[in-house]
Design an enzyme around this catalytic site. Sequence first.
Site, mmCIF file in Angstrom:
data_model
loop_
_atom_site.group_PDB
_atom_site.id
_atom_site.type_symbol
_atom_site.label_atom_id
_atom_site.label_comp_id
_atom_site.label_asym_id
_atom_site.label_seq_id
_atom_site.Cartn_x
_atom_site.Cartn_y
_atom_site.Cartn_z
ATOM 1 N N ASP A 191 -37.454 67.381 -41.817
ATOM 2 C CA ASP A 191 -35.848 66.632 -42.471
ATOM 3 C C ASP A 191 -34.829 67.861 -42.033
ATOM 4 O OD1 ASP A 191 -34.245 63.829 -43.344
ATOM 5 O OD2 ASP A 191 -33.326 65.995 -43.781
ATOM 6 N N TYR B 286 -26.962 72.523 -42.066
ATOM 7 C CA TYR B 286 -28.313 73.645 -42.951
ATOM 8 C C TYR B 286 -28.210 75.193 -42.501
ATOM 9 C CZ TYR B 286 -29.673 69.178 -45.004
ATOM 10 O OH TYR B 286 -29.724 67.876 -45.389
ATOM 11 N N LYS C 138 -29.140 65.614 -38.049
ATOM 12 C CA LYS C 138 -27.457 64.974 -39.223
ATOM 13 C C LYS C 138 -26.396 65.239 -37.980
ATOM 14 C CE LYS C 138 -30.000 64.755 -43.897
ATOM 15 N NZ LYS C 138 -31.195 65.925 -43.126
ATOM 16 N N HIS D 16 -23.885 62.198 -41.546
ATOM 17 C CA HIS D 16 -25.028 62.795 -42.636
ATOM 18 C C HIS D 16 -23.514 62.054 -43.730
ATOM 19 C CE1 HIS D 16 -26.326 67.389 -43.955
ATOM 20 N NE2 HIS D 16 -26.316 66.399 -45.199
#
Length: 343
Positions: A63, A68, A98, A131
Amino acid sequence: MLRTMLKFAGLLDMRVKMSTSNYVVLNTGQKMPLIGLGTWKSAPGEVKEAVQNALETGYRHIDCAAVYNNEAEIGETLKETVGTDKIVRREELFVTSKLWNTKHHPEDVEPSCRKSLEDLKLTYLDLYLIHWPYAFQQGDVPFPKNPDGTVQYDYTDYKETWKAMEGLVEKGLVKAIGLSNFNSRQIDDVIAKATIKPAVLQVECHPYFAQNELIAHCQKRGLVVTAYSPLGSSDRMWKAPDEPILLEDTNIKTLADKYGKSPAQVMLRWQVQRGVVAIPKSVNPARMAQNLQVFDFTLTEDEMKTIGTLNRNWRYIVPKIVVDNKSVARDALHPHYPFNDPY
Protein backbone atom coordinates in the site's frame (compact mmCIF):
# COMPACT_ATOMS: atom_id res chain seq x y z
CA MET A 1 20.09 -13.85 4.50
CA LEU A 2 16.37 -13.22 5.06
CA ARG A 3 15.49 -16.51 3.34
CA THR A 4 17.84 -18.34 5.73
CA MET A 5 16.27 -16.63 8.73
CA LEU A 6 12.76 -17.50 7.54
CA LYS A 7 13.67 -21.12 6.89
CA PHE A 8 15.18 -21.43 10.33
CA ALA A 9 12.04 -19.92 11.84
CA GLY A 10 9.81 -22.35 9.93
CA LEU A 11 8.17 -19.57 7.93
CA LEU A 12 9.43 -20.10 4.38
CA ASP A 13 7.09 -22.95 3.44
CA MET A 14 4.10 -21.06 4.85
CA ARG A 15 4.65 -17.91 2.83
CA VAL A 16 3.60 -19.29 -0.57
CA LYS A 17 0.28 -20.49 0.77
CA MET A 18 -0.37 -17.16 2.44
CA SER A 19 0.53 -15.12 -0.58
CA THR A 20 -1.85 -16.96 -2.92
CA SER A 21 -4.94 -18.09 -1.01
CA ASN A 22 -5.81 -15.48 1.59
CA TYR A 23 -7.60 -12.75 -0.30
CA VAL A 24 -10.92 -11.08 -0.99
CA VAL A 25 -12.39 -10.65 -4.46
CA LEU A 26 -13.13 -7.10 -5.60
CA ASN A 27 -16.13 -6.12 -7.73
CA THR A 28 -13.67 -6.06 -10.65
CA GLY A 29 -12.86 -9.74 -10.16
CA GLN A 30 -9.36 -8.97 -8.84
CA LYS A 31 -7.96 -10.91 -5.90
CA MET A 32 -6.78 -8.55 -3.16
CA PRO A 33 -4.60 -10.10 -0.41
CA LEU A 34 -6.13 -9.66 3.03
CA ILE A 35 -2.82 -8.64 4.59
CA GLY A 36 -0.68 -5.96 2.98
CA LEU A 37 2.31 -3.89 3.93
CA GLY A 38 1.55 -0.29 4.82
CA THR A 39 4.26 2.22 3.88
CA TRP A 40 2.96 5.36 5.59
CA LYS A 41 5.66 6.76 7.90
CA SER A 42 8.31 4.46 6.38
CA ALA A 43 11.16 6.91 5.96
CA PRO A 44 13.38 7.25 2.92
CA GLY A 45 16.42 5.06 3.49
CA GLU A 46 14.45 2.31 5.22
CA VAL A 47 11.40 1.72 3.04
CA LYS A 48 13.34 0.10 0.17
CA GLU A 49 14.69 -2.64 2.41
CA ALA A 50 11.33 -2.99 4.16
CA VAL A 51 9.50 -3.65 0.89
CA GLN A 52 12.17 -6.08 -0.28
CA ASN A 53 12.00 -7.99 3.00
CA ALA A 54 8.20 -8.01 2.77
CA LEU A 55 8.22 -9.48 -0.73
CA GLU A 56 10.77 -12.11 0.29
CA THR A 57 8.67 -12.94 3.34
CA GLY A 58 5.56 -13.54 1.24
CA TYR A 59 3.71 -10.24 1.05
CA ARG A 60 1.91 -9.73 -2.23
CA HIS A 61 0.12 -6.50 -1.36
CA ILE A 62 1.91 -3.16 -0.95
CA ASP A 63 0.00 0.00 0.00
CA CYS A 64 1.54 3.28 -1.20
CA ALA A 65 0.60 6.93 -1.67
CA ALA A 66 2.16 9.89 -3.43
CA VAL A 67 2.11 12.01 -0.27
CA TYR A 68 4.15 9.44 1.67
CA ASN A 69 7.12 10.76 -0.32
CA ASN A 70 8.72 7.34 -0.69
CA GLU A 71 7.25 5.88 -3.89
CA ALA A 72 10.48 6.41 -5.87
CA GLU A 73 12.42 4.35 -3.33
CA ILE A 74 9.73 1.66 -3.33
CA GLY A 75 10.01 1.66 -7.10
CA GLU A 76 13.72 0.83 -6.87
CA THR A 77 12.82 -2.32 -4.95
CA LEU A 78 9.99 -3.26 -7.30
CA LYS A 79 12.31 -2.89 -10.29
CA GLU A 80 14.78 -5.28 -8.67
CA THR A 81 12.31 -7.84 -7.34
CA VAL A 82 9.27 -7.90 -9.65
CA GLY A 83 9.38 -9.62 -13.03
CA THR A 84 9.16 -12.94 -14.83
CA ASP A 85 12.57 -14.10 -13.61
CA LYS A 86 12.54 -12.39 -10.20
CA ILE A 87 11.12 -12.93 -6.70
CA VAL A 88 7.56 -11.96 -7.65
CA ARG A 89 5.74 -11.99 -10.98
CA ARG A 90 3.86 -8.74 -11.62
CA GLU A 91 0.52 -10.52 -11.86
CA GLU A 92 1.04 -11.91 -8.34
CA LEU A 93 1.50 -8.47 -6.81
CA PHE A 94 -1.23 -6.05 -5.73
CA VAL A 95 -0.07 -2.42 -5.53
CA THR A 96 -2.21 0.47 -4.31
CA SER A 97 -1.47 4.19 -4.59
CA LYS A 98 -3.47 7.31 -3.85
CA LEU A 99 -4.31 10.66 -5.42
CA TRP A 100 -3.28 13.51 -3.12
CA ASN A 101 -5.49 16.45 -2.11
CA THR A 102 -3.70 19.00 -4.30
CA LYS A 103 -4.49 16.96 -7.44
CA HIS A 104 -8.30 16.86 -7.34
CA HIS A 105 -8.77 19.01 -10.43
CA PRO A 106 -9.80 16.58 -13.20
CA GLU A 107 -6.90 17.64 -15.42
CA ASP A 108 -4.42 16.75 -12.65
CA VAL A 109 -5.63 13.19 -12.03
CA GLU A 110 -3.96 11.40 -14.93
CA PRO A 111 -0.60 13.21 -14.59
CA SER A 112 -0.57 12.40 -10.87
CA CYS A 113 -1.29 8.74 -11.54
CA ARG A 114 1.41 8.62 -14.20
CA LYS A 115 3.89 10.18 -11.76
CA SER A 116 3.18 7.42 -9.23
CA LEU A 117 3.58 4.80 -11.95
CA GLU A 118 6.88 6.34 -13.01
CA ASP A 119 8.14 6.44 -9.42
CA LEU A 120 6.98 2.89 -8.67
CA LYS A 121 8.46 1.57 -11.96
CA LEU A 122 5.12 0.02 -12.92
CA THR A 123 2.99 0.09 -16.05
CA TYR A 124 -0.29 -0.13 -14.12
CA LEU A 125 -1.66 0.06 -10.58
CA ASP A 126 -3.95 -2.59 -9.18
CA LEU A 127 -5.84 0.04 -7.19
CA TYR A 128 -5.87 3.85 -7.14
CA LEU A 129 -7.72 5.73 -4.40
CA ILE A 130 -8.80 9.31 -3.83
CA HIS A 131 -6.85 9.83 -0.60
CA TRP A 132 -9.32 12.25 1.04
CA PRO A 133 -12.66 13.67 -0.12
CA TYR A 134 -11.54 17.29 0.31
CA ALA A 135 -9.06 19.19 -1.82
CA PHE A 136 -6.16 21.51 -1.08
CA GLN A 137 -5.08 24.37 -3.30
CA GLN A 138 -3.95 23.08 -6.67
CA GLY A 139 -0.20 22.82 -7.14
CA ASP A 140 2.92 20.91 -6.19
CA VAL A 141 3.13 21.96 -2.53
CA PRO A 142 1.57 19.05 -0.60
CA PHE A 143 0.33 21.21 2.29
CA PRO A 144 -0.18 24.79 1.02
CA LYS A 145 -0.50 27.15 3.98
CA ASN A 146 -2.12 30.49 4.78
CA PRO A 147 -0.13 33.02 6.84
CA ASP A 148 -1.86 31.82 10.03
CA GLY A 149 -0.74 28.21 9.42
CA THR A 150 -4.08 26.89 8.23
CA VAL A 151 -4.28 24.94 5.00
CA GLN A 152 -5.26 26.65 1.75
CA TYR A 153 -8.28 24.72 0.54
CA ASP A 154 -9.76 24.08 -2.86
CA TYR A 155 -13.42 23.19 -3.34
CA THR A 156 -13.34 20.85 -6.32
CA ASP A 157 -16.25 18.42 -6.09
CA TYR A 158 -14.95 14.89 -5.46
CA LYS A 159 -17.55 13.59 -7.93
CA GLU A 160 -15.74 15.49 -10.69
CA THR A 161 -12.48 14.00 -9.51
CA TRP A 162 -14.10 10.57 -9.65
CA LYS A 163 -15.04 10.97 -13.30
CA ALA A 164 -11.36 11.60 -14.08
CA MET A 165 -10.45 8.52 -12.03
CA GLU A 166 -12.71 6.46 -14.28
CA GLY A 167 -10.65 7.59 -17.25
CA LEU A 168 -7.59 5.90 -15.71
CA VAL A 169 -9.35 2.54 -15.85
CA GLU A 170 -10.44 3.14 -19.44
CA LYS A 171 -6.81 3.87 -20.41
CA GLY A 172 -5.46 0.79 -18.64
CA LEU A 173 -3.39 2.77 -16.14
CA VAL A 174 -5.22 1.22 -13.19
CA LYS A 175 -7.29 -1.92 -12.77
CA ALA A 176 -9.56 -0.64 -10.00
CA ILE A 177 -10.41 2.67 -8.37
CA GLY A 178 -11.68 3.46 -4.91
CA LEU A 179 -11.95 5.87 -2.02
CA SER A 180 -10.11 6.61 1.21
CA ASN A 181 -11.47 8.43 4.27
CA PHE A 182 -14.91 8.97 2.72
CA ASN A 183 -18.01 8.69 4.90
CA SER A 184 -21.15 6.73 4.00
CA ARG A 185 -22.97 9.73 2.50
CA GLN A 186 -19.98 10.62 0.33
CA ILE A 187 -19.66 7.02 -0.86
CA ASP A 188 -23.28 7.09 -1.96
CA ASP A 189 -22.71 10.44 -3.71
CA VAL A 190 -19.95 8.87 -5.78
CA ILE A 191 -21.91 5.69 -6.55
CA ALA A 192 -24.90 7.72 -7.73
CA LYS A 193 -22.76 9.45 -10.38
CA ALA A 194 -20.34 6.64 -11.15
CA THR A 195 -19.99 4.76 -14.40
CA ILE A 196 -17.30 2.64 -12.77
CA LYS A 197 -18.20 1.95 -9.15
CA PRO A 198 -15.60 2.18 -6.38
CA ALA A 199 -14.10 -1.19 -5.47
CA VAL A 200 -12.51 -0.34 -2.11
CA LEU A 201 -12.85 2.06 0.81
CA GLN A 202 -9.73 2.51 2.93
CA VAL A 203 -10.30 3.93 6.42
CA GLU A 204 -8.89 3.85 9.92
CA CYS A 205 -10.16 0.70 11.58
CA HIS A 206 -9.14 -1.26 14.69
CA PRO A 207 -10.82 -2.69 17.81
CA TYR A 208 -11.16 0.76 19.40
CA PHE A 209 -12.69 2.08 16.16
CA ALA A 210 -14.52 -0.92 14.76
CA GLN A 211 -16.37 0.89 11.92
CA ASN A 212 -19.17 -1.71 12.02
CA GLU A 213 -21.81 0.53 10.44
CA LEU A 214 -19.51 1.79 7.72
CA ILE A 215 -18.30 -1.72 6.89
CA ALA A 216 -21.90 -2.96 6.60
CA HIS A 217 -22.72 0.05 4.42
CA CYS A 218 -19.82 -0.75 2.09
CA GLN A 219 -20.49 -4.46 1.91
CA LYS A 220 -24.10 -3.82 0.85
CA ARG A 221 -22.77 -1.69 -2.00
CA GLY A 222 -20.05 -4.08 -3.11
CA LEU A 223 -17.03 -2.27 -1.66
CA VAL A 224 -14.24 -4.07 0.19
CA VAL A 225 -12.97 -2.22 3.27
CA THR A 226 -9.25 -1.84 3.95
CA ALA A 227 -8.20 -1.02 7.52
CA TYR A 228 -5.28 1.36 7.88
CA SER A 229 -3.61 1.77 11.27
CA PRO A 230 -5.11 -1.60 12.30
CA LEU A 231 -2.80 -1.71 15.34
CA GLY A 232 -3.41 1.85 16.53
CA SER A 233 -0.54 3.72 14.84
CA SER A 234 1.21 4.64 18.07
CA ASP A 235 4.21 6.15 16.24
CA ARG A 236 2.42 9.03 14.48
CA MET A 237 3.60 12.58 15.12
CA TRP A 238 0.45 13.95 16.78
CA LYS A 239 0.09 11.18 19.36
CA ALA A 240 -1.63 12.39 22.55
CA PRO A 241 0.13 11.46 25.81
CA ASP A 242 -3.10 10.26 27.46
CA GLU A 243 -4.57 8.22 24.60
CA PRO A 244 -5.38 4.51 25.09
CA ILE A 245 -2.71 2.10 23.82
CA LEU A 246 -4.44 -0.56 21.78
CA LEU A 247 -1.59 -3.08 21.87
CA GLU A 248 -1.77 -3.10 25.69
CA ASP A 249 -5.50 -3.91 25.93
CA THR A 250 -5.94 -6.71 28.48
CA ASN A 251 -8.73 -8.42 26.52
CA ILE A 252 -6.52 -8.64 23.44
CA LYS A 253 -3.59 -9.87 25.53
CA THR A 254 -5.73 -12.63 27.07
CA LEU A 255 -6.65 -13.94 23.62
CA ALA A 256 -3.03 -13.65 22.49
CA ASP A 257 -1.92 -15.79 25.41
CA LYS A 258 -4.62 -18.39 24.64
CA TYR A 259 -3.52 -18.85 21.03
CA GLY A 260 0.21 -18.35 21.54
CA LYS A 261 0.07 -15.28 19.33
CA SER A 262 0.94 -11.62 19.73
CA PRO A 263 -1.72 -8.94 20.39
CA ALA A 264 -1.04 -7.64 16.88
CA GLN A 265 -1.78 -11.04 15.36
CA VAL A 266 -5.06 -11.30 17.27
CA MET A 267 -6.18 -7.88 16.02
CA LEU A 268 -5.23 -8.69 12.44
CA ARG A 269 -7.02 -12.04 12.67
CA TRP A 270 -10.15 -10.22 13.86
CA GLN A 271 -10.05 -8.03 10.77
CA VAL A 272 -9.46 -10.71 8.15
CA GLN A 273 -11.97 -13.06 9.76
CA ARG A 274 -14.67 -10.46 9.13
CA GLY A 275 -13.51 -9.88 5.56
CA VAL A 276 -11.60 -6.65 6.15
CA VAL A 277 -8.20 -6.15 4.49
CA ALA A 278 -5.48 -4.91 6.88
CA ILE A 279 -2.27 -3.06 6.01
CA PRO A 280 -0.04 -2.91 9.10
CA LYS A 281 3.11 -0.86 8.66
CA SER A 282 6.43 -2.30 9.75
CA VAL A 283 10.10 -2.13 8.78
CA ASN A 284 11.06 -4.97 11.14
CA PRO A 285 11.48 -8.30 9.24
CA ALA A 286 10.41 -10.42 12.21
CA ARG A 287 7.26 -8.39 12.79
CA MET A 288 6.44 -8.38 9.09
CA ALA A 289 6.66 -12.17 9.03
CA GLN A 290 4.60 -12.39 12.21
CA ASN A 291 1.86 -10.17 10.76
CA LEU A 292 1.35 -12.69 7.94
CA GLN A 293 0.84 -15.55 10.39
CA VAL A 294 -2.83 -14.93 11.05
CA PHE A 295 -4.34 -17.65 8.88
CA ASP A 296 -3.42 -20.63 11.06
CA PHE A 297 -5.92 -19.98 13.86
CA THR A 298 -9.56 -18.95 14.12
CA LEU A 299 -11.26 -16.84 16.76
CA THR A 300 -14.54 -18.19 18.08
CA GLU A 301 -17.78 -16.33 17.50
CA ASP A 302 -17.79 -15.21 21.14
CA GLU A 303 -14.18 -14.01 20.87
CA MET A 304 -15.05 -12.02 17.75
CA LYS A 305 -17.90 -10.43 19.68
CA THR A 306 -15.63 -9.71 22.65
CA ILE A 307 -13.22 -7.79 20.46
CA GLY A 308 -16.18 -6.00 18.89
CA THR A 309 -17.30 -4.77 22.31
CA LEU A 310 -13.97 -2.93 22.75
CA ASN A 311 -15.12 -0.25 20.31
CA ARG A 312 -14.79 3.27 21.78
CA ASN A 313 -15.29 5.20 18.53
CA TRP A 314 -11.72 6.31 19.17
CA ARG A 315 -10.19 7.83 16.08
CA TYR A 316 -6.39 8.03 16.23
CA ILE A 317 -5.84 9.49 12.76
CA VAL A 318 -7.10 13.06 12.88
CA PRO A 319 -4.34 15.37 11.61
CA LYS A 320 -4.17 18.45 13.82
CA ILE A 321 -2.63 21.92 13.74
CA VAL A 322 -2.26 24.63 16.37
CA VAL A 323 -4.41 27.72 15.86
CA ASP A 324 -4.55 30.46 18.53
CA ASN A 325 -2.59 28.18 20.87
CA LYS A 326 -5.20 25.43 20.52
CA SER A 327 -4.86 22.06 18.86
CA VAL A 328 -7.66 21.59 16.34
CA ALA A 329 -8.53 19.13 13.60
CA ARG A 330 -6.71 20.50 10.60
CA ASP A 331 -9.47 20.17 8.01
CA ALA A 332 -12.70 20.17 10.04
CA LEU A 333 -14.00 23.39 8.44
CA HIS A 334 -13.82 22.09 4.89
CA PRO A 335 -17.33 21.30 3.59
CA HIS A 336 -16.14 17.89 2.41
CA TYR A 337 -14.49 16.97 5.72
CA PRO A 338 -15.72 13.39 6.28
CA PHE A 339 -15.61 12.98 10.03
CA ASN A 340 -18.44 15.34 10.95
CA ASP A 341 -20.96 12.68 9.93
CA PRO A 342 -21.64 9.69 12.21
CA TYR A 343 -20.09 7.18 9.81
